[in-house]
Design a protein around this motif. Structure first.
Motif, short mmCIF file in Angstrom:
data_model
loop_
_atom_site.label_atom_id
_atom_site.label_comp_id
_atom_site.label_asym_id
_atom_site.label_seq_id
_atom_site.Cartn_x
_atom_site.Cartn_y
_atom_site.Cartn_z
N GLY A 242 0.81 -1.22 0.00
CA GLY A 242 0.00 0.00 0.00
C GLY A 242 0.84 1.26 0.00
O GLY A 242 2.04 1.22 -0.27
N GLN A 243 0.17 2.34 0.31
CA GLN A 243 0.80 3.66 0.25
C GLN A 243 2.06 3.73 1.10
O GLN A 243 3.04 4.36 0.72
CB GLN A 243 -0.23 4.67 0.77
N THR A 244 2.01 3.11 2.28
CA THR A 244 3.18 3.14 3.16
C THR A 244 3.85 1.76 3.21
O THR A 244 4.63 1.48 4.12
CB THR A 244 2.78 3.59 4.57
N GLY A 257 -10.05 -10.99 3.06
CA GLY A 257 -10.40 -10.26 4.28
C GLY A 257 -9.77 -8.89 4.35
O GLY A 257 -9.33 -8.45 5.40
N ILE A 258 -9.74 -8.22 3.19
CA ILE A 258 -9.20 -6.85 3.10
C ILE A 258 -10.34 -5.94 2.64
O ILE A 258 -11.01 -6.24 1.65
CB ILE A 258 -8.02 -6.79 2.09
N SER A 259 -10.55 -4.82 3.35
CA SER A 259 -11.73 -4.00 3.04
C SER A 259 -11.54 -3.17 1.76
O SER A 259 -12.51 -2.83 1.10
CB SER A 259 -12.04 -3.06 4.21
N GLY A 260 -10.27 -2.84 1.44
CA GLY A 260 -10.03 -2.06 0.23
C GLY A 260 -9.92 -0.57 0.50
O GLY A 260 -10.38 0.25 -0.32
P1 FAD Z 1 -10.40 -3.71 7.73
O1 FAD Z 1 -10.66 -2.40 7.11
O2 FAD Z 1 -10.78 -3.89 9.16
O3 FAD Z 1 -11.13 -4.80 6.84
C1 FAD Z 1 -11.22 -6.15 7.18
C2 FAD Z 1 -12.12 -6.79 6.13
O4 FAD Z 1 -12.17 -8.19 6.36
C3 FAD Z 1 -13.57 -6.28 6.15
O5 FAD Z 1 -13.91 -5.83 4.86
C4 FAD Z 1 -14.38 -7.52 6.53
O6 FAD Z 1 -15.64 -7.56 5.88
C5 FAD Z 1 -13.49 -8.64 6.07
N1 FAD Z 1 -13.68 -9.89 6.81
C6 FAD Z 1 -13.71 -10.08 8.15
N2 FAD Z 1 -13.84 -11.39 8.44
C7 FAD Z 1 -13.89 -12.05 7.26
C8 FAD Z 1 -14.04 -13.42 6.90
N3 FAD Z 1 -14.12 -14.40 7.83
N4 FAD Z 1 -14.08 -13.75 5.59
C9 FAD Z 1 -14.00 -12.79 4.63
N5 FAD Z 1 -13.87 -11.46 4.91
C10 FAD Z 1 -13.81 -11.11 6.21
N6 FAD Z 1 -3.35 0.27 4.72
C11 FAD Z 1 -2.70 -0.63 3.93
O7 FAD Z 1 -3.20 -1.74 3.71
N7 FAD Z 1 -1.50 -0.30 3.39
C12 FAD Z 1 -0.91 0.88 3.56
O8 FAD Z 1 0.19 1.10 3.05
C13 FAD Z 1 -1.56 1.85 4.38
N8 FAD Z 1 -1.03 3.07 4.58
C14 FAD Z 1 -1.72 3.98 5.32
C15 FAD Z 1 -1.22 5.29 5.43
C16 FAD Z 1 -1.92 6.24 6.15
C17 FAD Z 1 -1.36 7.61 6.26
C18 FAD Z 1 -3.15 5.89 6.75
C19 FAD Z 1 -3.93 6.92 7.51
C20 FAD Z 1 -3.66 4.63 6.65
C21 FAD Z 1 -2.95 3.64 5.94
N9 FAD Z 1 -3.44 2.35 5.80
C22 FAD Z 1 -2.79 1.48 4.97
C23 FAD Z 1 -4.58 1.87 6.58
C24 FAD Z 1 -5.88 1.80 5.81
O9 FAD Z 1 -6.52 3.06 5.90
C25 FAD Z 1 -6.82 0.74 6.42
O10 FAD Z 1 -7.01 1.00 7.79
C26 FAD Z 1 -6.28 -0.69 6.28
O11 FAD Z 1 -5.93 -0.94 4.93
C27 FAD Z 1 -7.37 -1.66 6.70
O12 FAD Z 1 -6.89 -2.97 6.67
P2 FAD Z 1 -7.88 -4.18 6.41
O13 FAD Z 1 -8.58 -4.00 5.12
O14 FAD Z 1 -7.10 -5.41 6.61
O15 FAD Z 1 -8.87 -4.08 7.66
#
Ligand code: FAD
Length: 311
Positions: A242-244, A257-260
């Protein structure tokens, strides 16, 4: 008269990085390619030749291991003086990003970084975290390019591969690396993997990541992660995309399991085929996915692993 191109081969974990061959492929579109190989082996010379290098300049010097900006500047400058090319092409890797601007400023060159395509006229590169693209051309006599890994098709055509050893005196290194404390990462290099299986907070644990590792192994790919997963310590930070984190352009990206979030998309939205597995049909990851599976990843991932094993 043929245009001379100098590419720089890059070695990681005692192997040539694939982007070294991609640089040759782009170079061949522009002219005659000489590749600089620093502290390489005979086998690497053969590989560069088999991927189209017309000639290879080798530099062997213990002061160039490990990489340093000062040392590589001297080695690349010596190769430039010998080859006198119109273009210098490097991978858009940690080393390429570090060294290309320094060489460009020293030689009054135009610099186009992170190139993902060349149409015979202009160079295409992503901007605004991959949400837009710009197309650039050079106005300078000497030109420096870095290319994003996994965007240029490597050529399997033998070049002449003529080898010229170059003796370079490396002096005035202003800093010295005493020790590299390296995390052991088994398997395929994430930045260059053709298949990436990435997990997010939805993977829920380190054990969940073992399950992703199994799928990645069957597909000959690497495991990546969202920041949600790395912050929760389900896996190492070096896997963050990702960005960082890292920017990847695999042929296949399986997001589990990544929200996007937009910061995650910045690192993977240019993957050629994106498959998303998420139990929330409204998850934003589906907006960039080519194939979406709405379901529980703990059911879907083992099914995929079994199906690929059987295939
Ligand atoms: P969540 O947003 O919590 O999503 C989890 C997902 O899993 C949900 O969509 C849910 O429906 C799904 N899920 C849960 N259980 C199951 C299951 N059993 N089966 C199927 N699906 C399931 N993020 C990055 O990734 N990379 C970066 O480089 C990055 N840089 C950032 C820089 C800054 C300045 C900021 C502010 C944020 C940054 N972020 C970065 C964070 C980003 O904003 C999100 O918080 C992060 O990507 C969320 O991670 P996630 O999708 O794993 O978690």
């Amino acid at each position: 008269m043929m245009t001379n191109i100098l590419t720089v081969a890059e070695i990681k974990d005692n192997q040539l990085r694939n982007v070294s061959f991609e640089a040759i492929a782009l170079g061949k579109e522009l002219g005659t390619v000489t590749t600089l190989l620093i502290n390489g082996t005979d086998d690497m010379v053969q590989q560069l030749s088999a991927h189209g290098a017309d000639s290879i300049v080798t530099v062997t010097n213990e002061k160039l291991a490990p990489y340093s900006n000062d040392g590589y500047t001297q080695a690349i400058s010596a190769a430039l003086d010998t080859v006198n090319p119109e273009y210098l092409i490097l991978g858009h890797t940690a080393i390429g990003k570090d060294i290309a601007p320094r060489i460009a400023i020293r030689r009054n060159a135009g610099l186009i970084t992170d190139v993902i395509d060349y149409d015979g006229n202009s160079y295409k590169r992503p901007v605004y975290s991959g949400k837009a693209f710009e197309e650039k051309t050079f106005n300078s006599e000497f030109k420096v390019i870095t290319i994003r890994p996994n965007n240029f098709a490597v050529q399997n055509m033998a070049g002449a591969g003529e080898v010229t050893p170059l003796d370079v005196e490396i002096k005035d290194l202003r800093t010295t690396i005493n020790e590299i404390v390296q995390k052991t990462t088994a398997g395929v290099d994430l930045a260059e993997a053709k298949v990436v299986v990435a997990g997010g907070r939805g993977v829920k644990s380190k054990e969940g990541f073992d399950m992703l590792q199994e799928l990645a192994a069957v597909l000959g790919g690497a495991v990546g992660a969202s920041r949600g997963a790395t912050d929760a310590e389900y896996c190492d930070y070096s896997l963050q995309i990702g960005q960082t984190g890292k920017v990847v352009t695999p042929d296949l990206y399986i997001a589990c399991g990544i929200s996007g979030a937009i910061q995650h998309l910045a690192g993977m939205s240019n993957a050629k085929v994106i498959v998303a597995i998420n139990k929330d049909p409204e998850a934003n990851i589906f907006s960039v996915a080519d194939y979406g599976i709405v379901g529980d990843l703990f059911e879907v991932v083992p099914m995929l692993t079994d199906a690929f094993k059987a295939a």
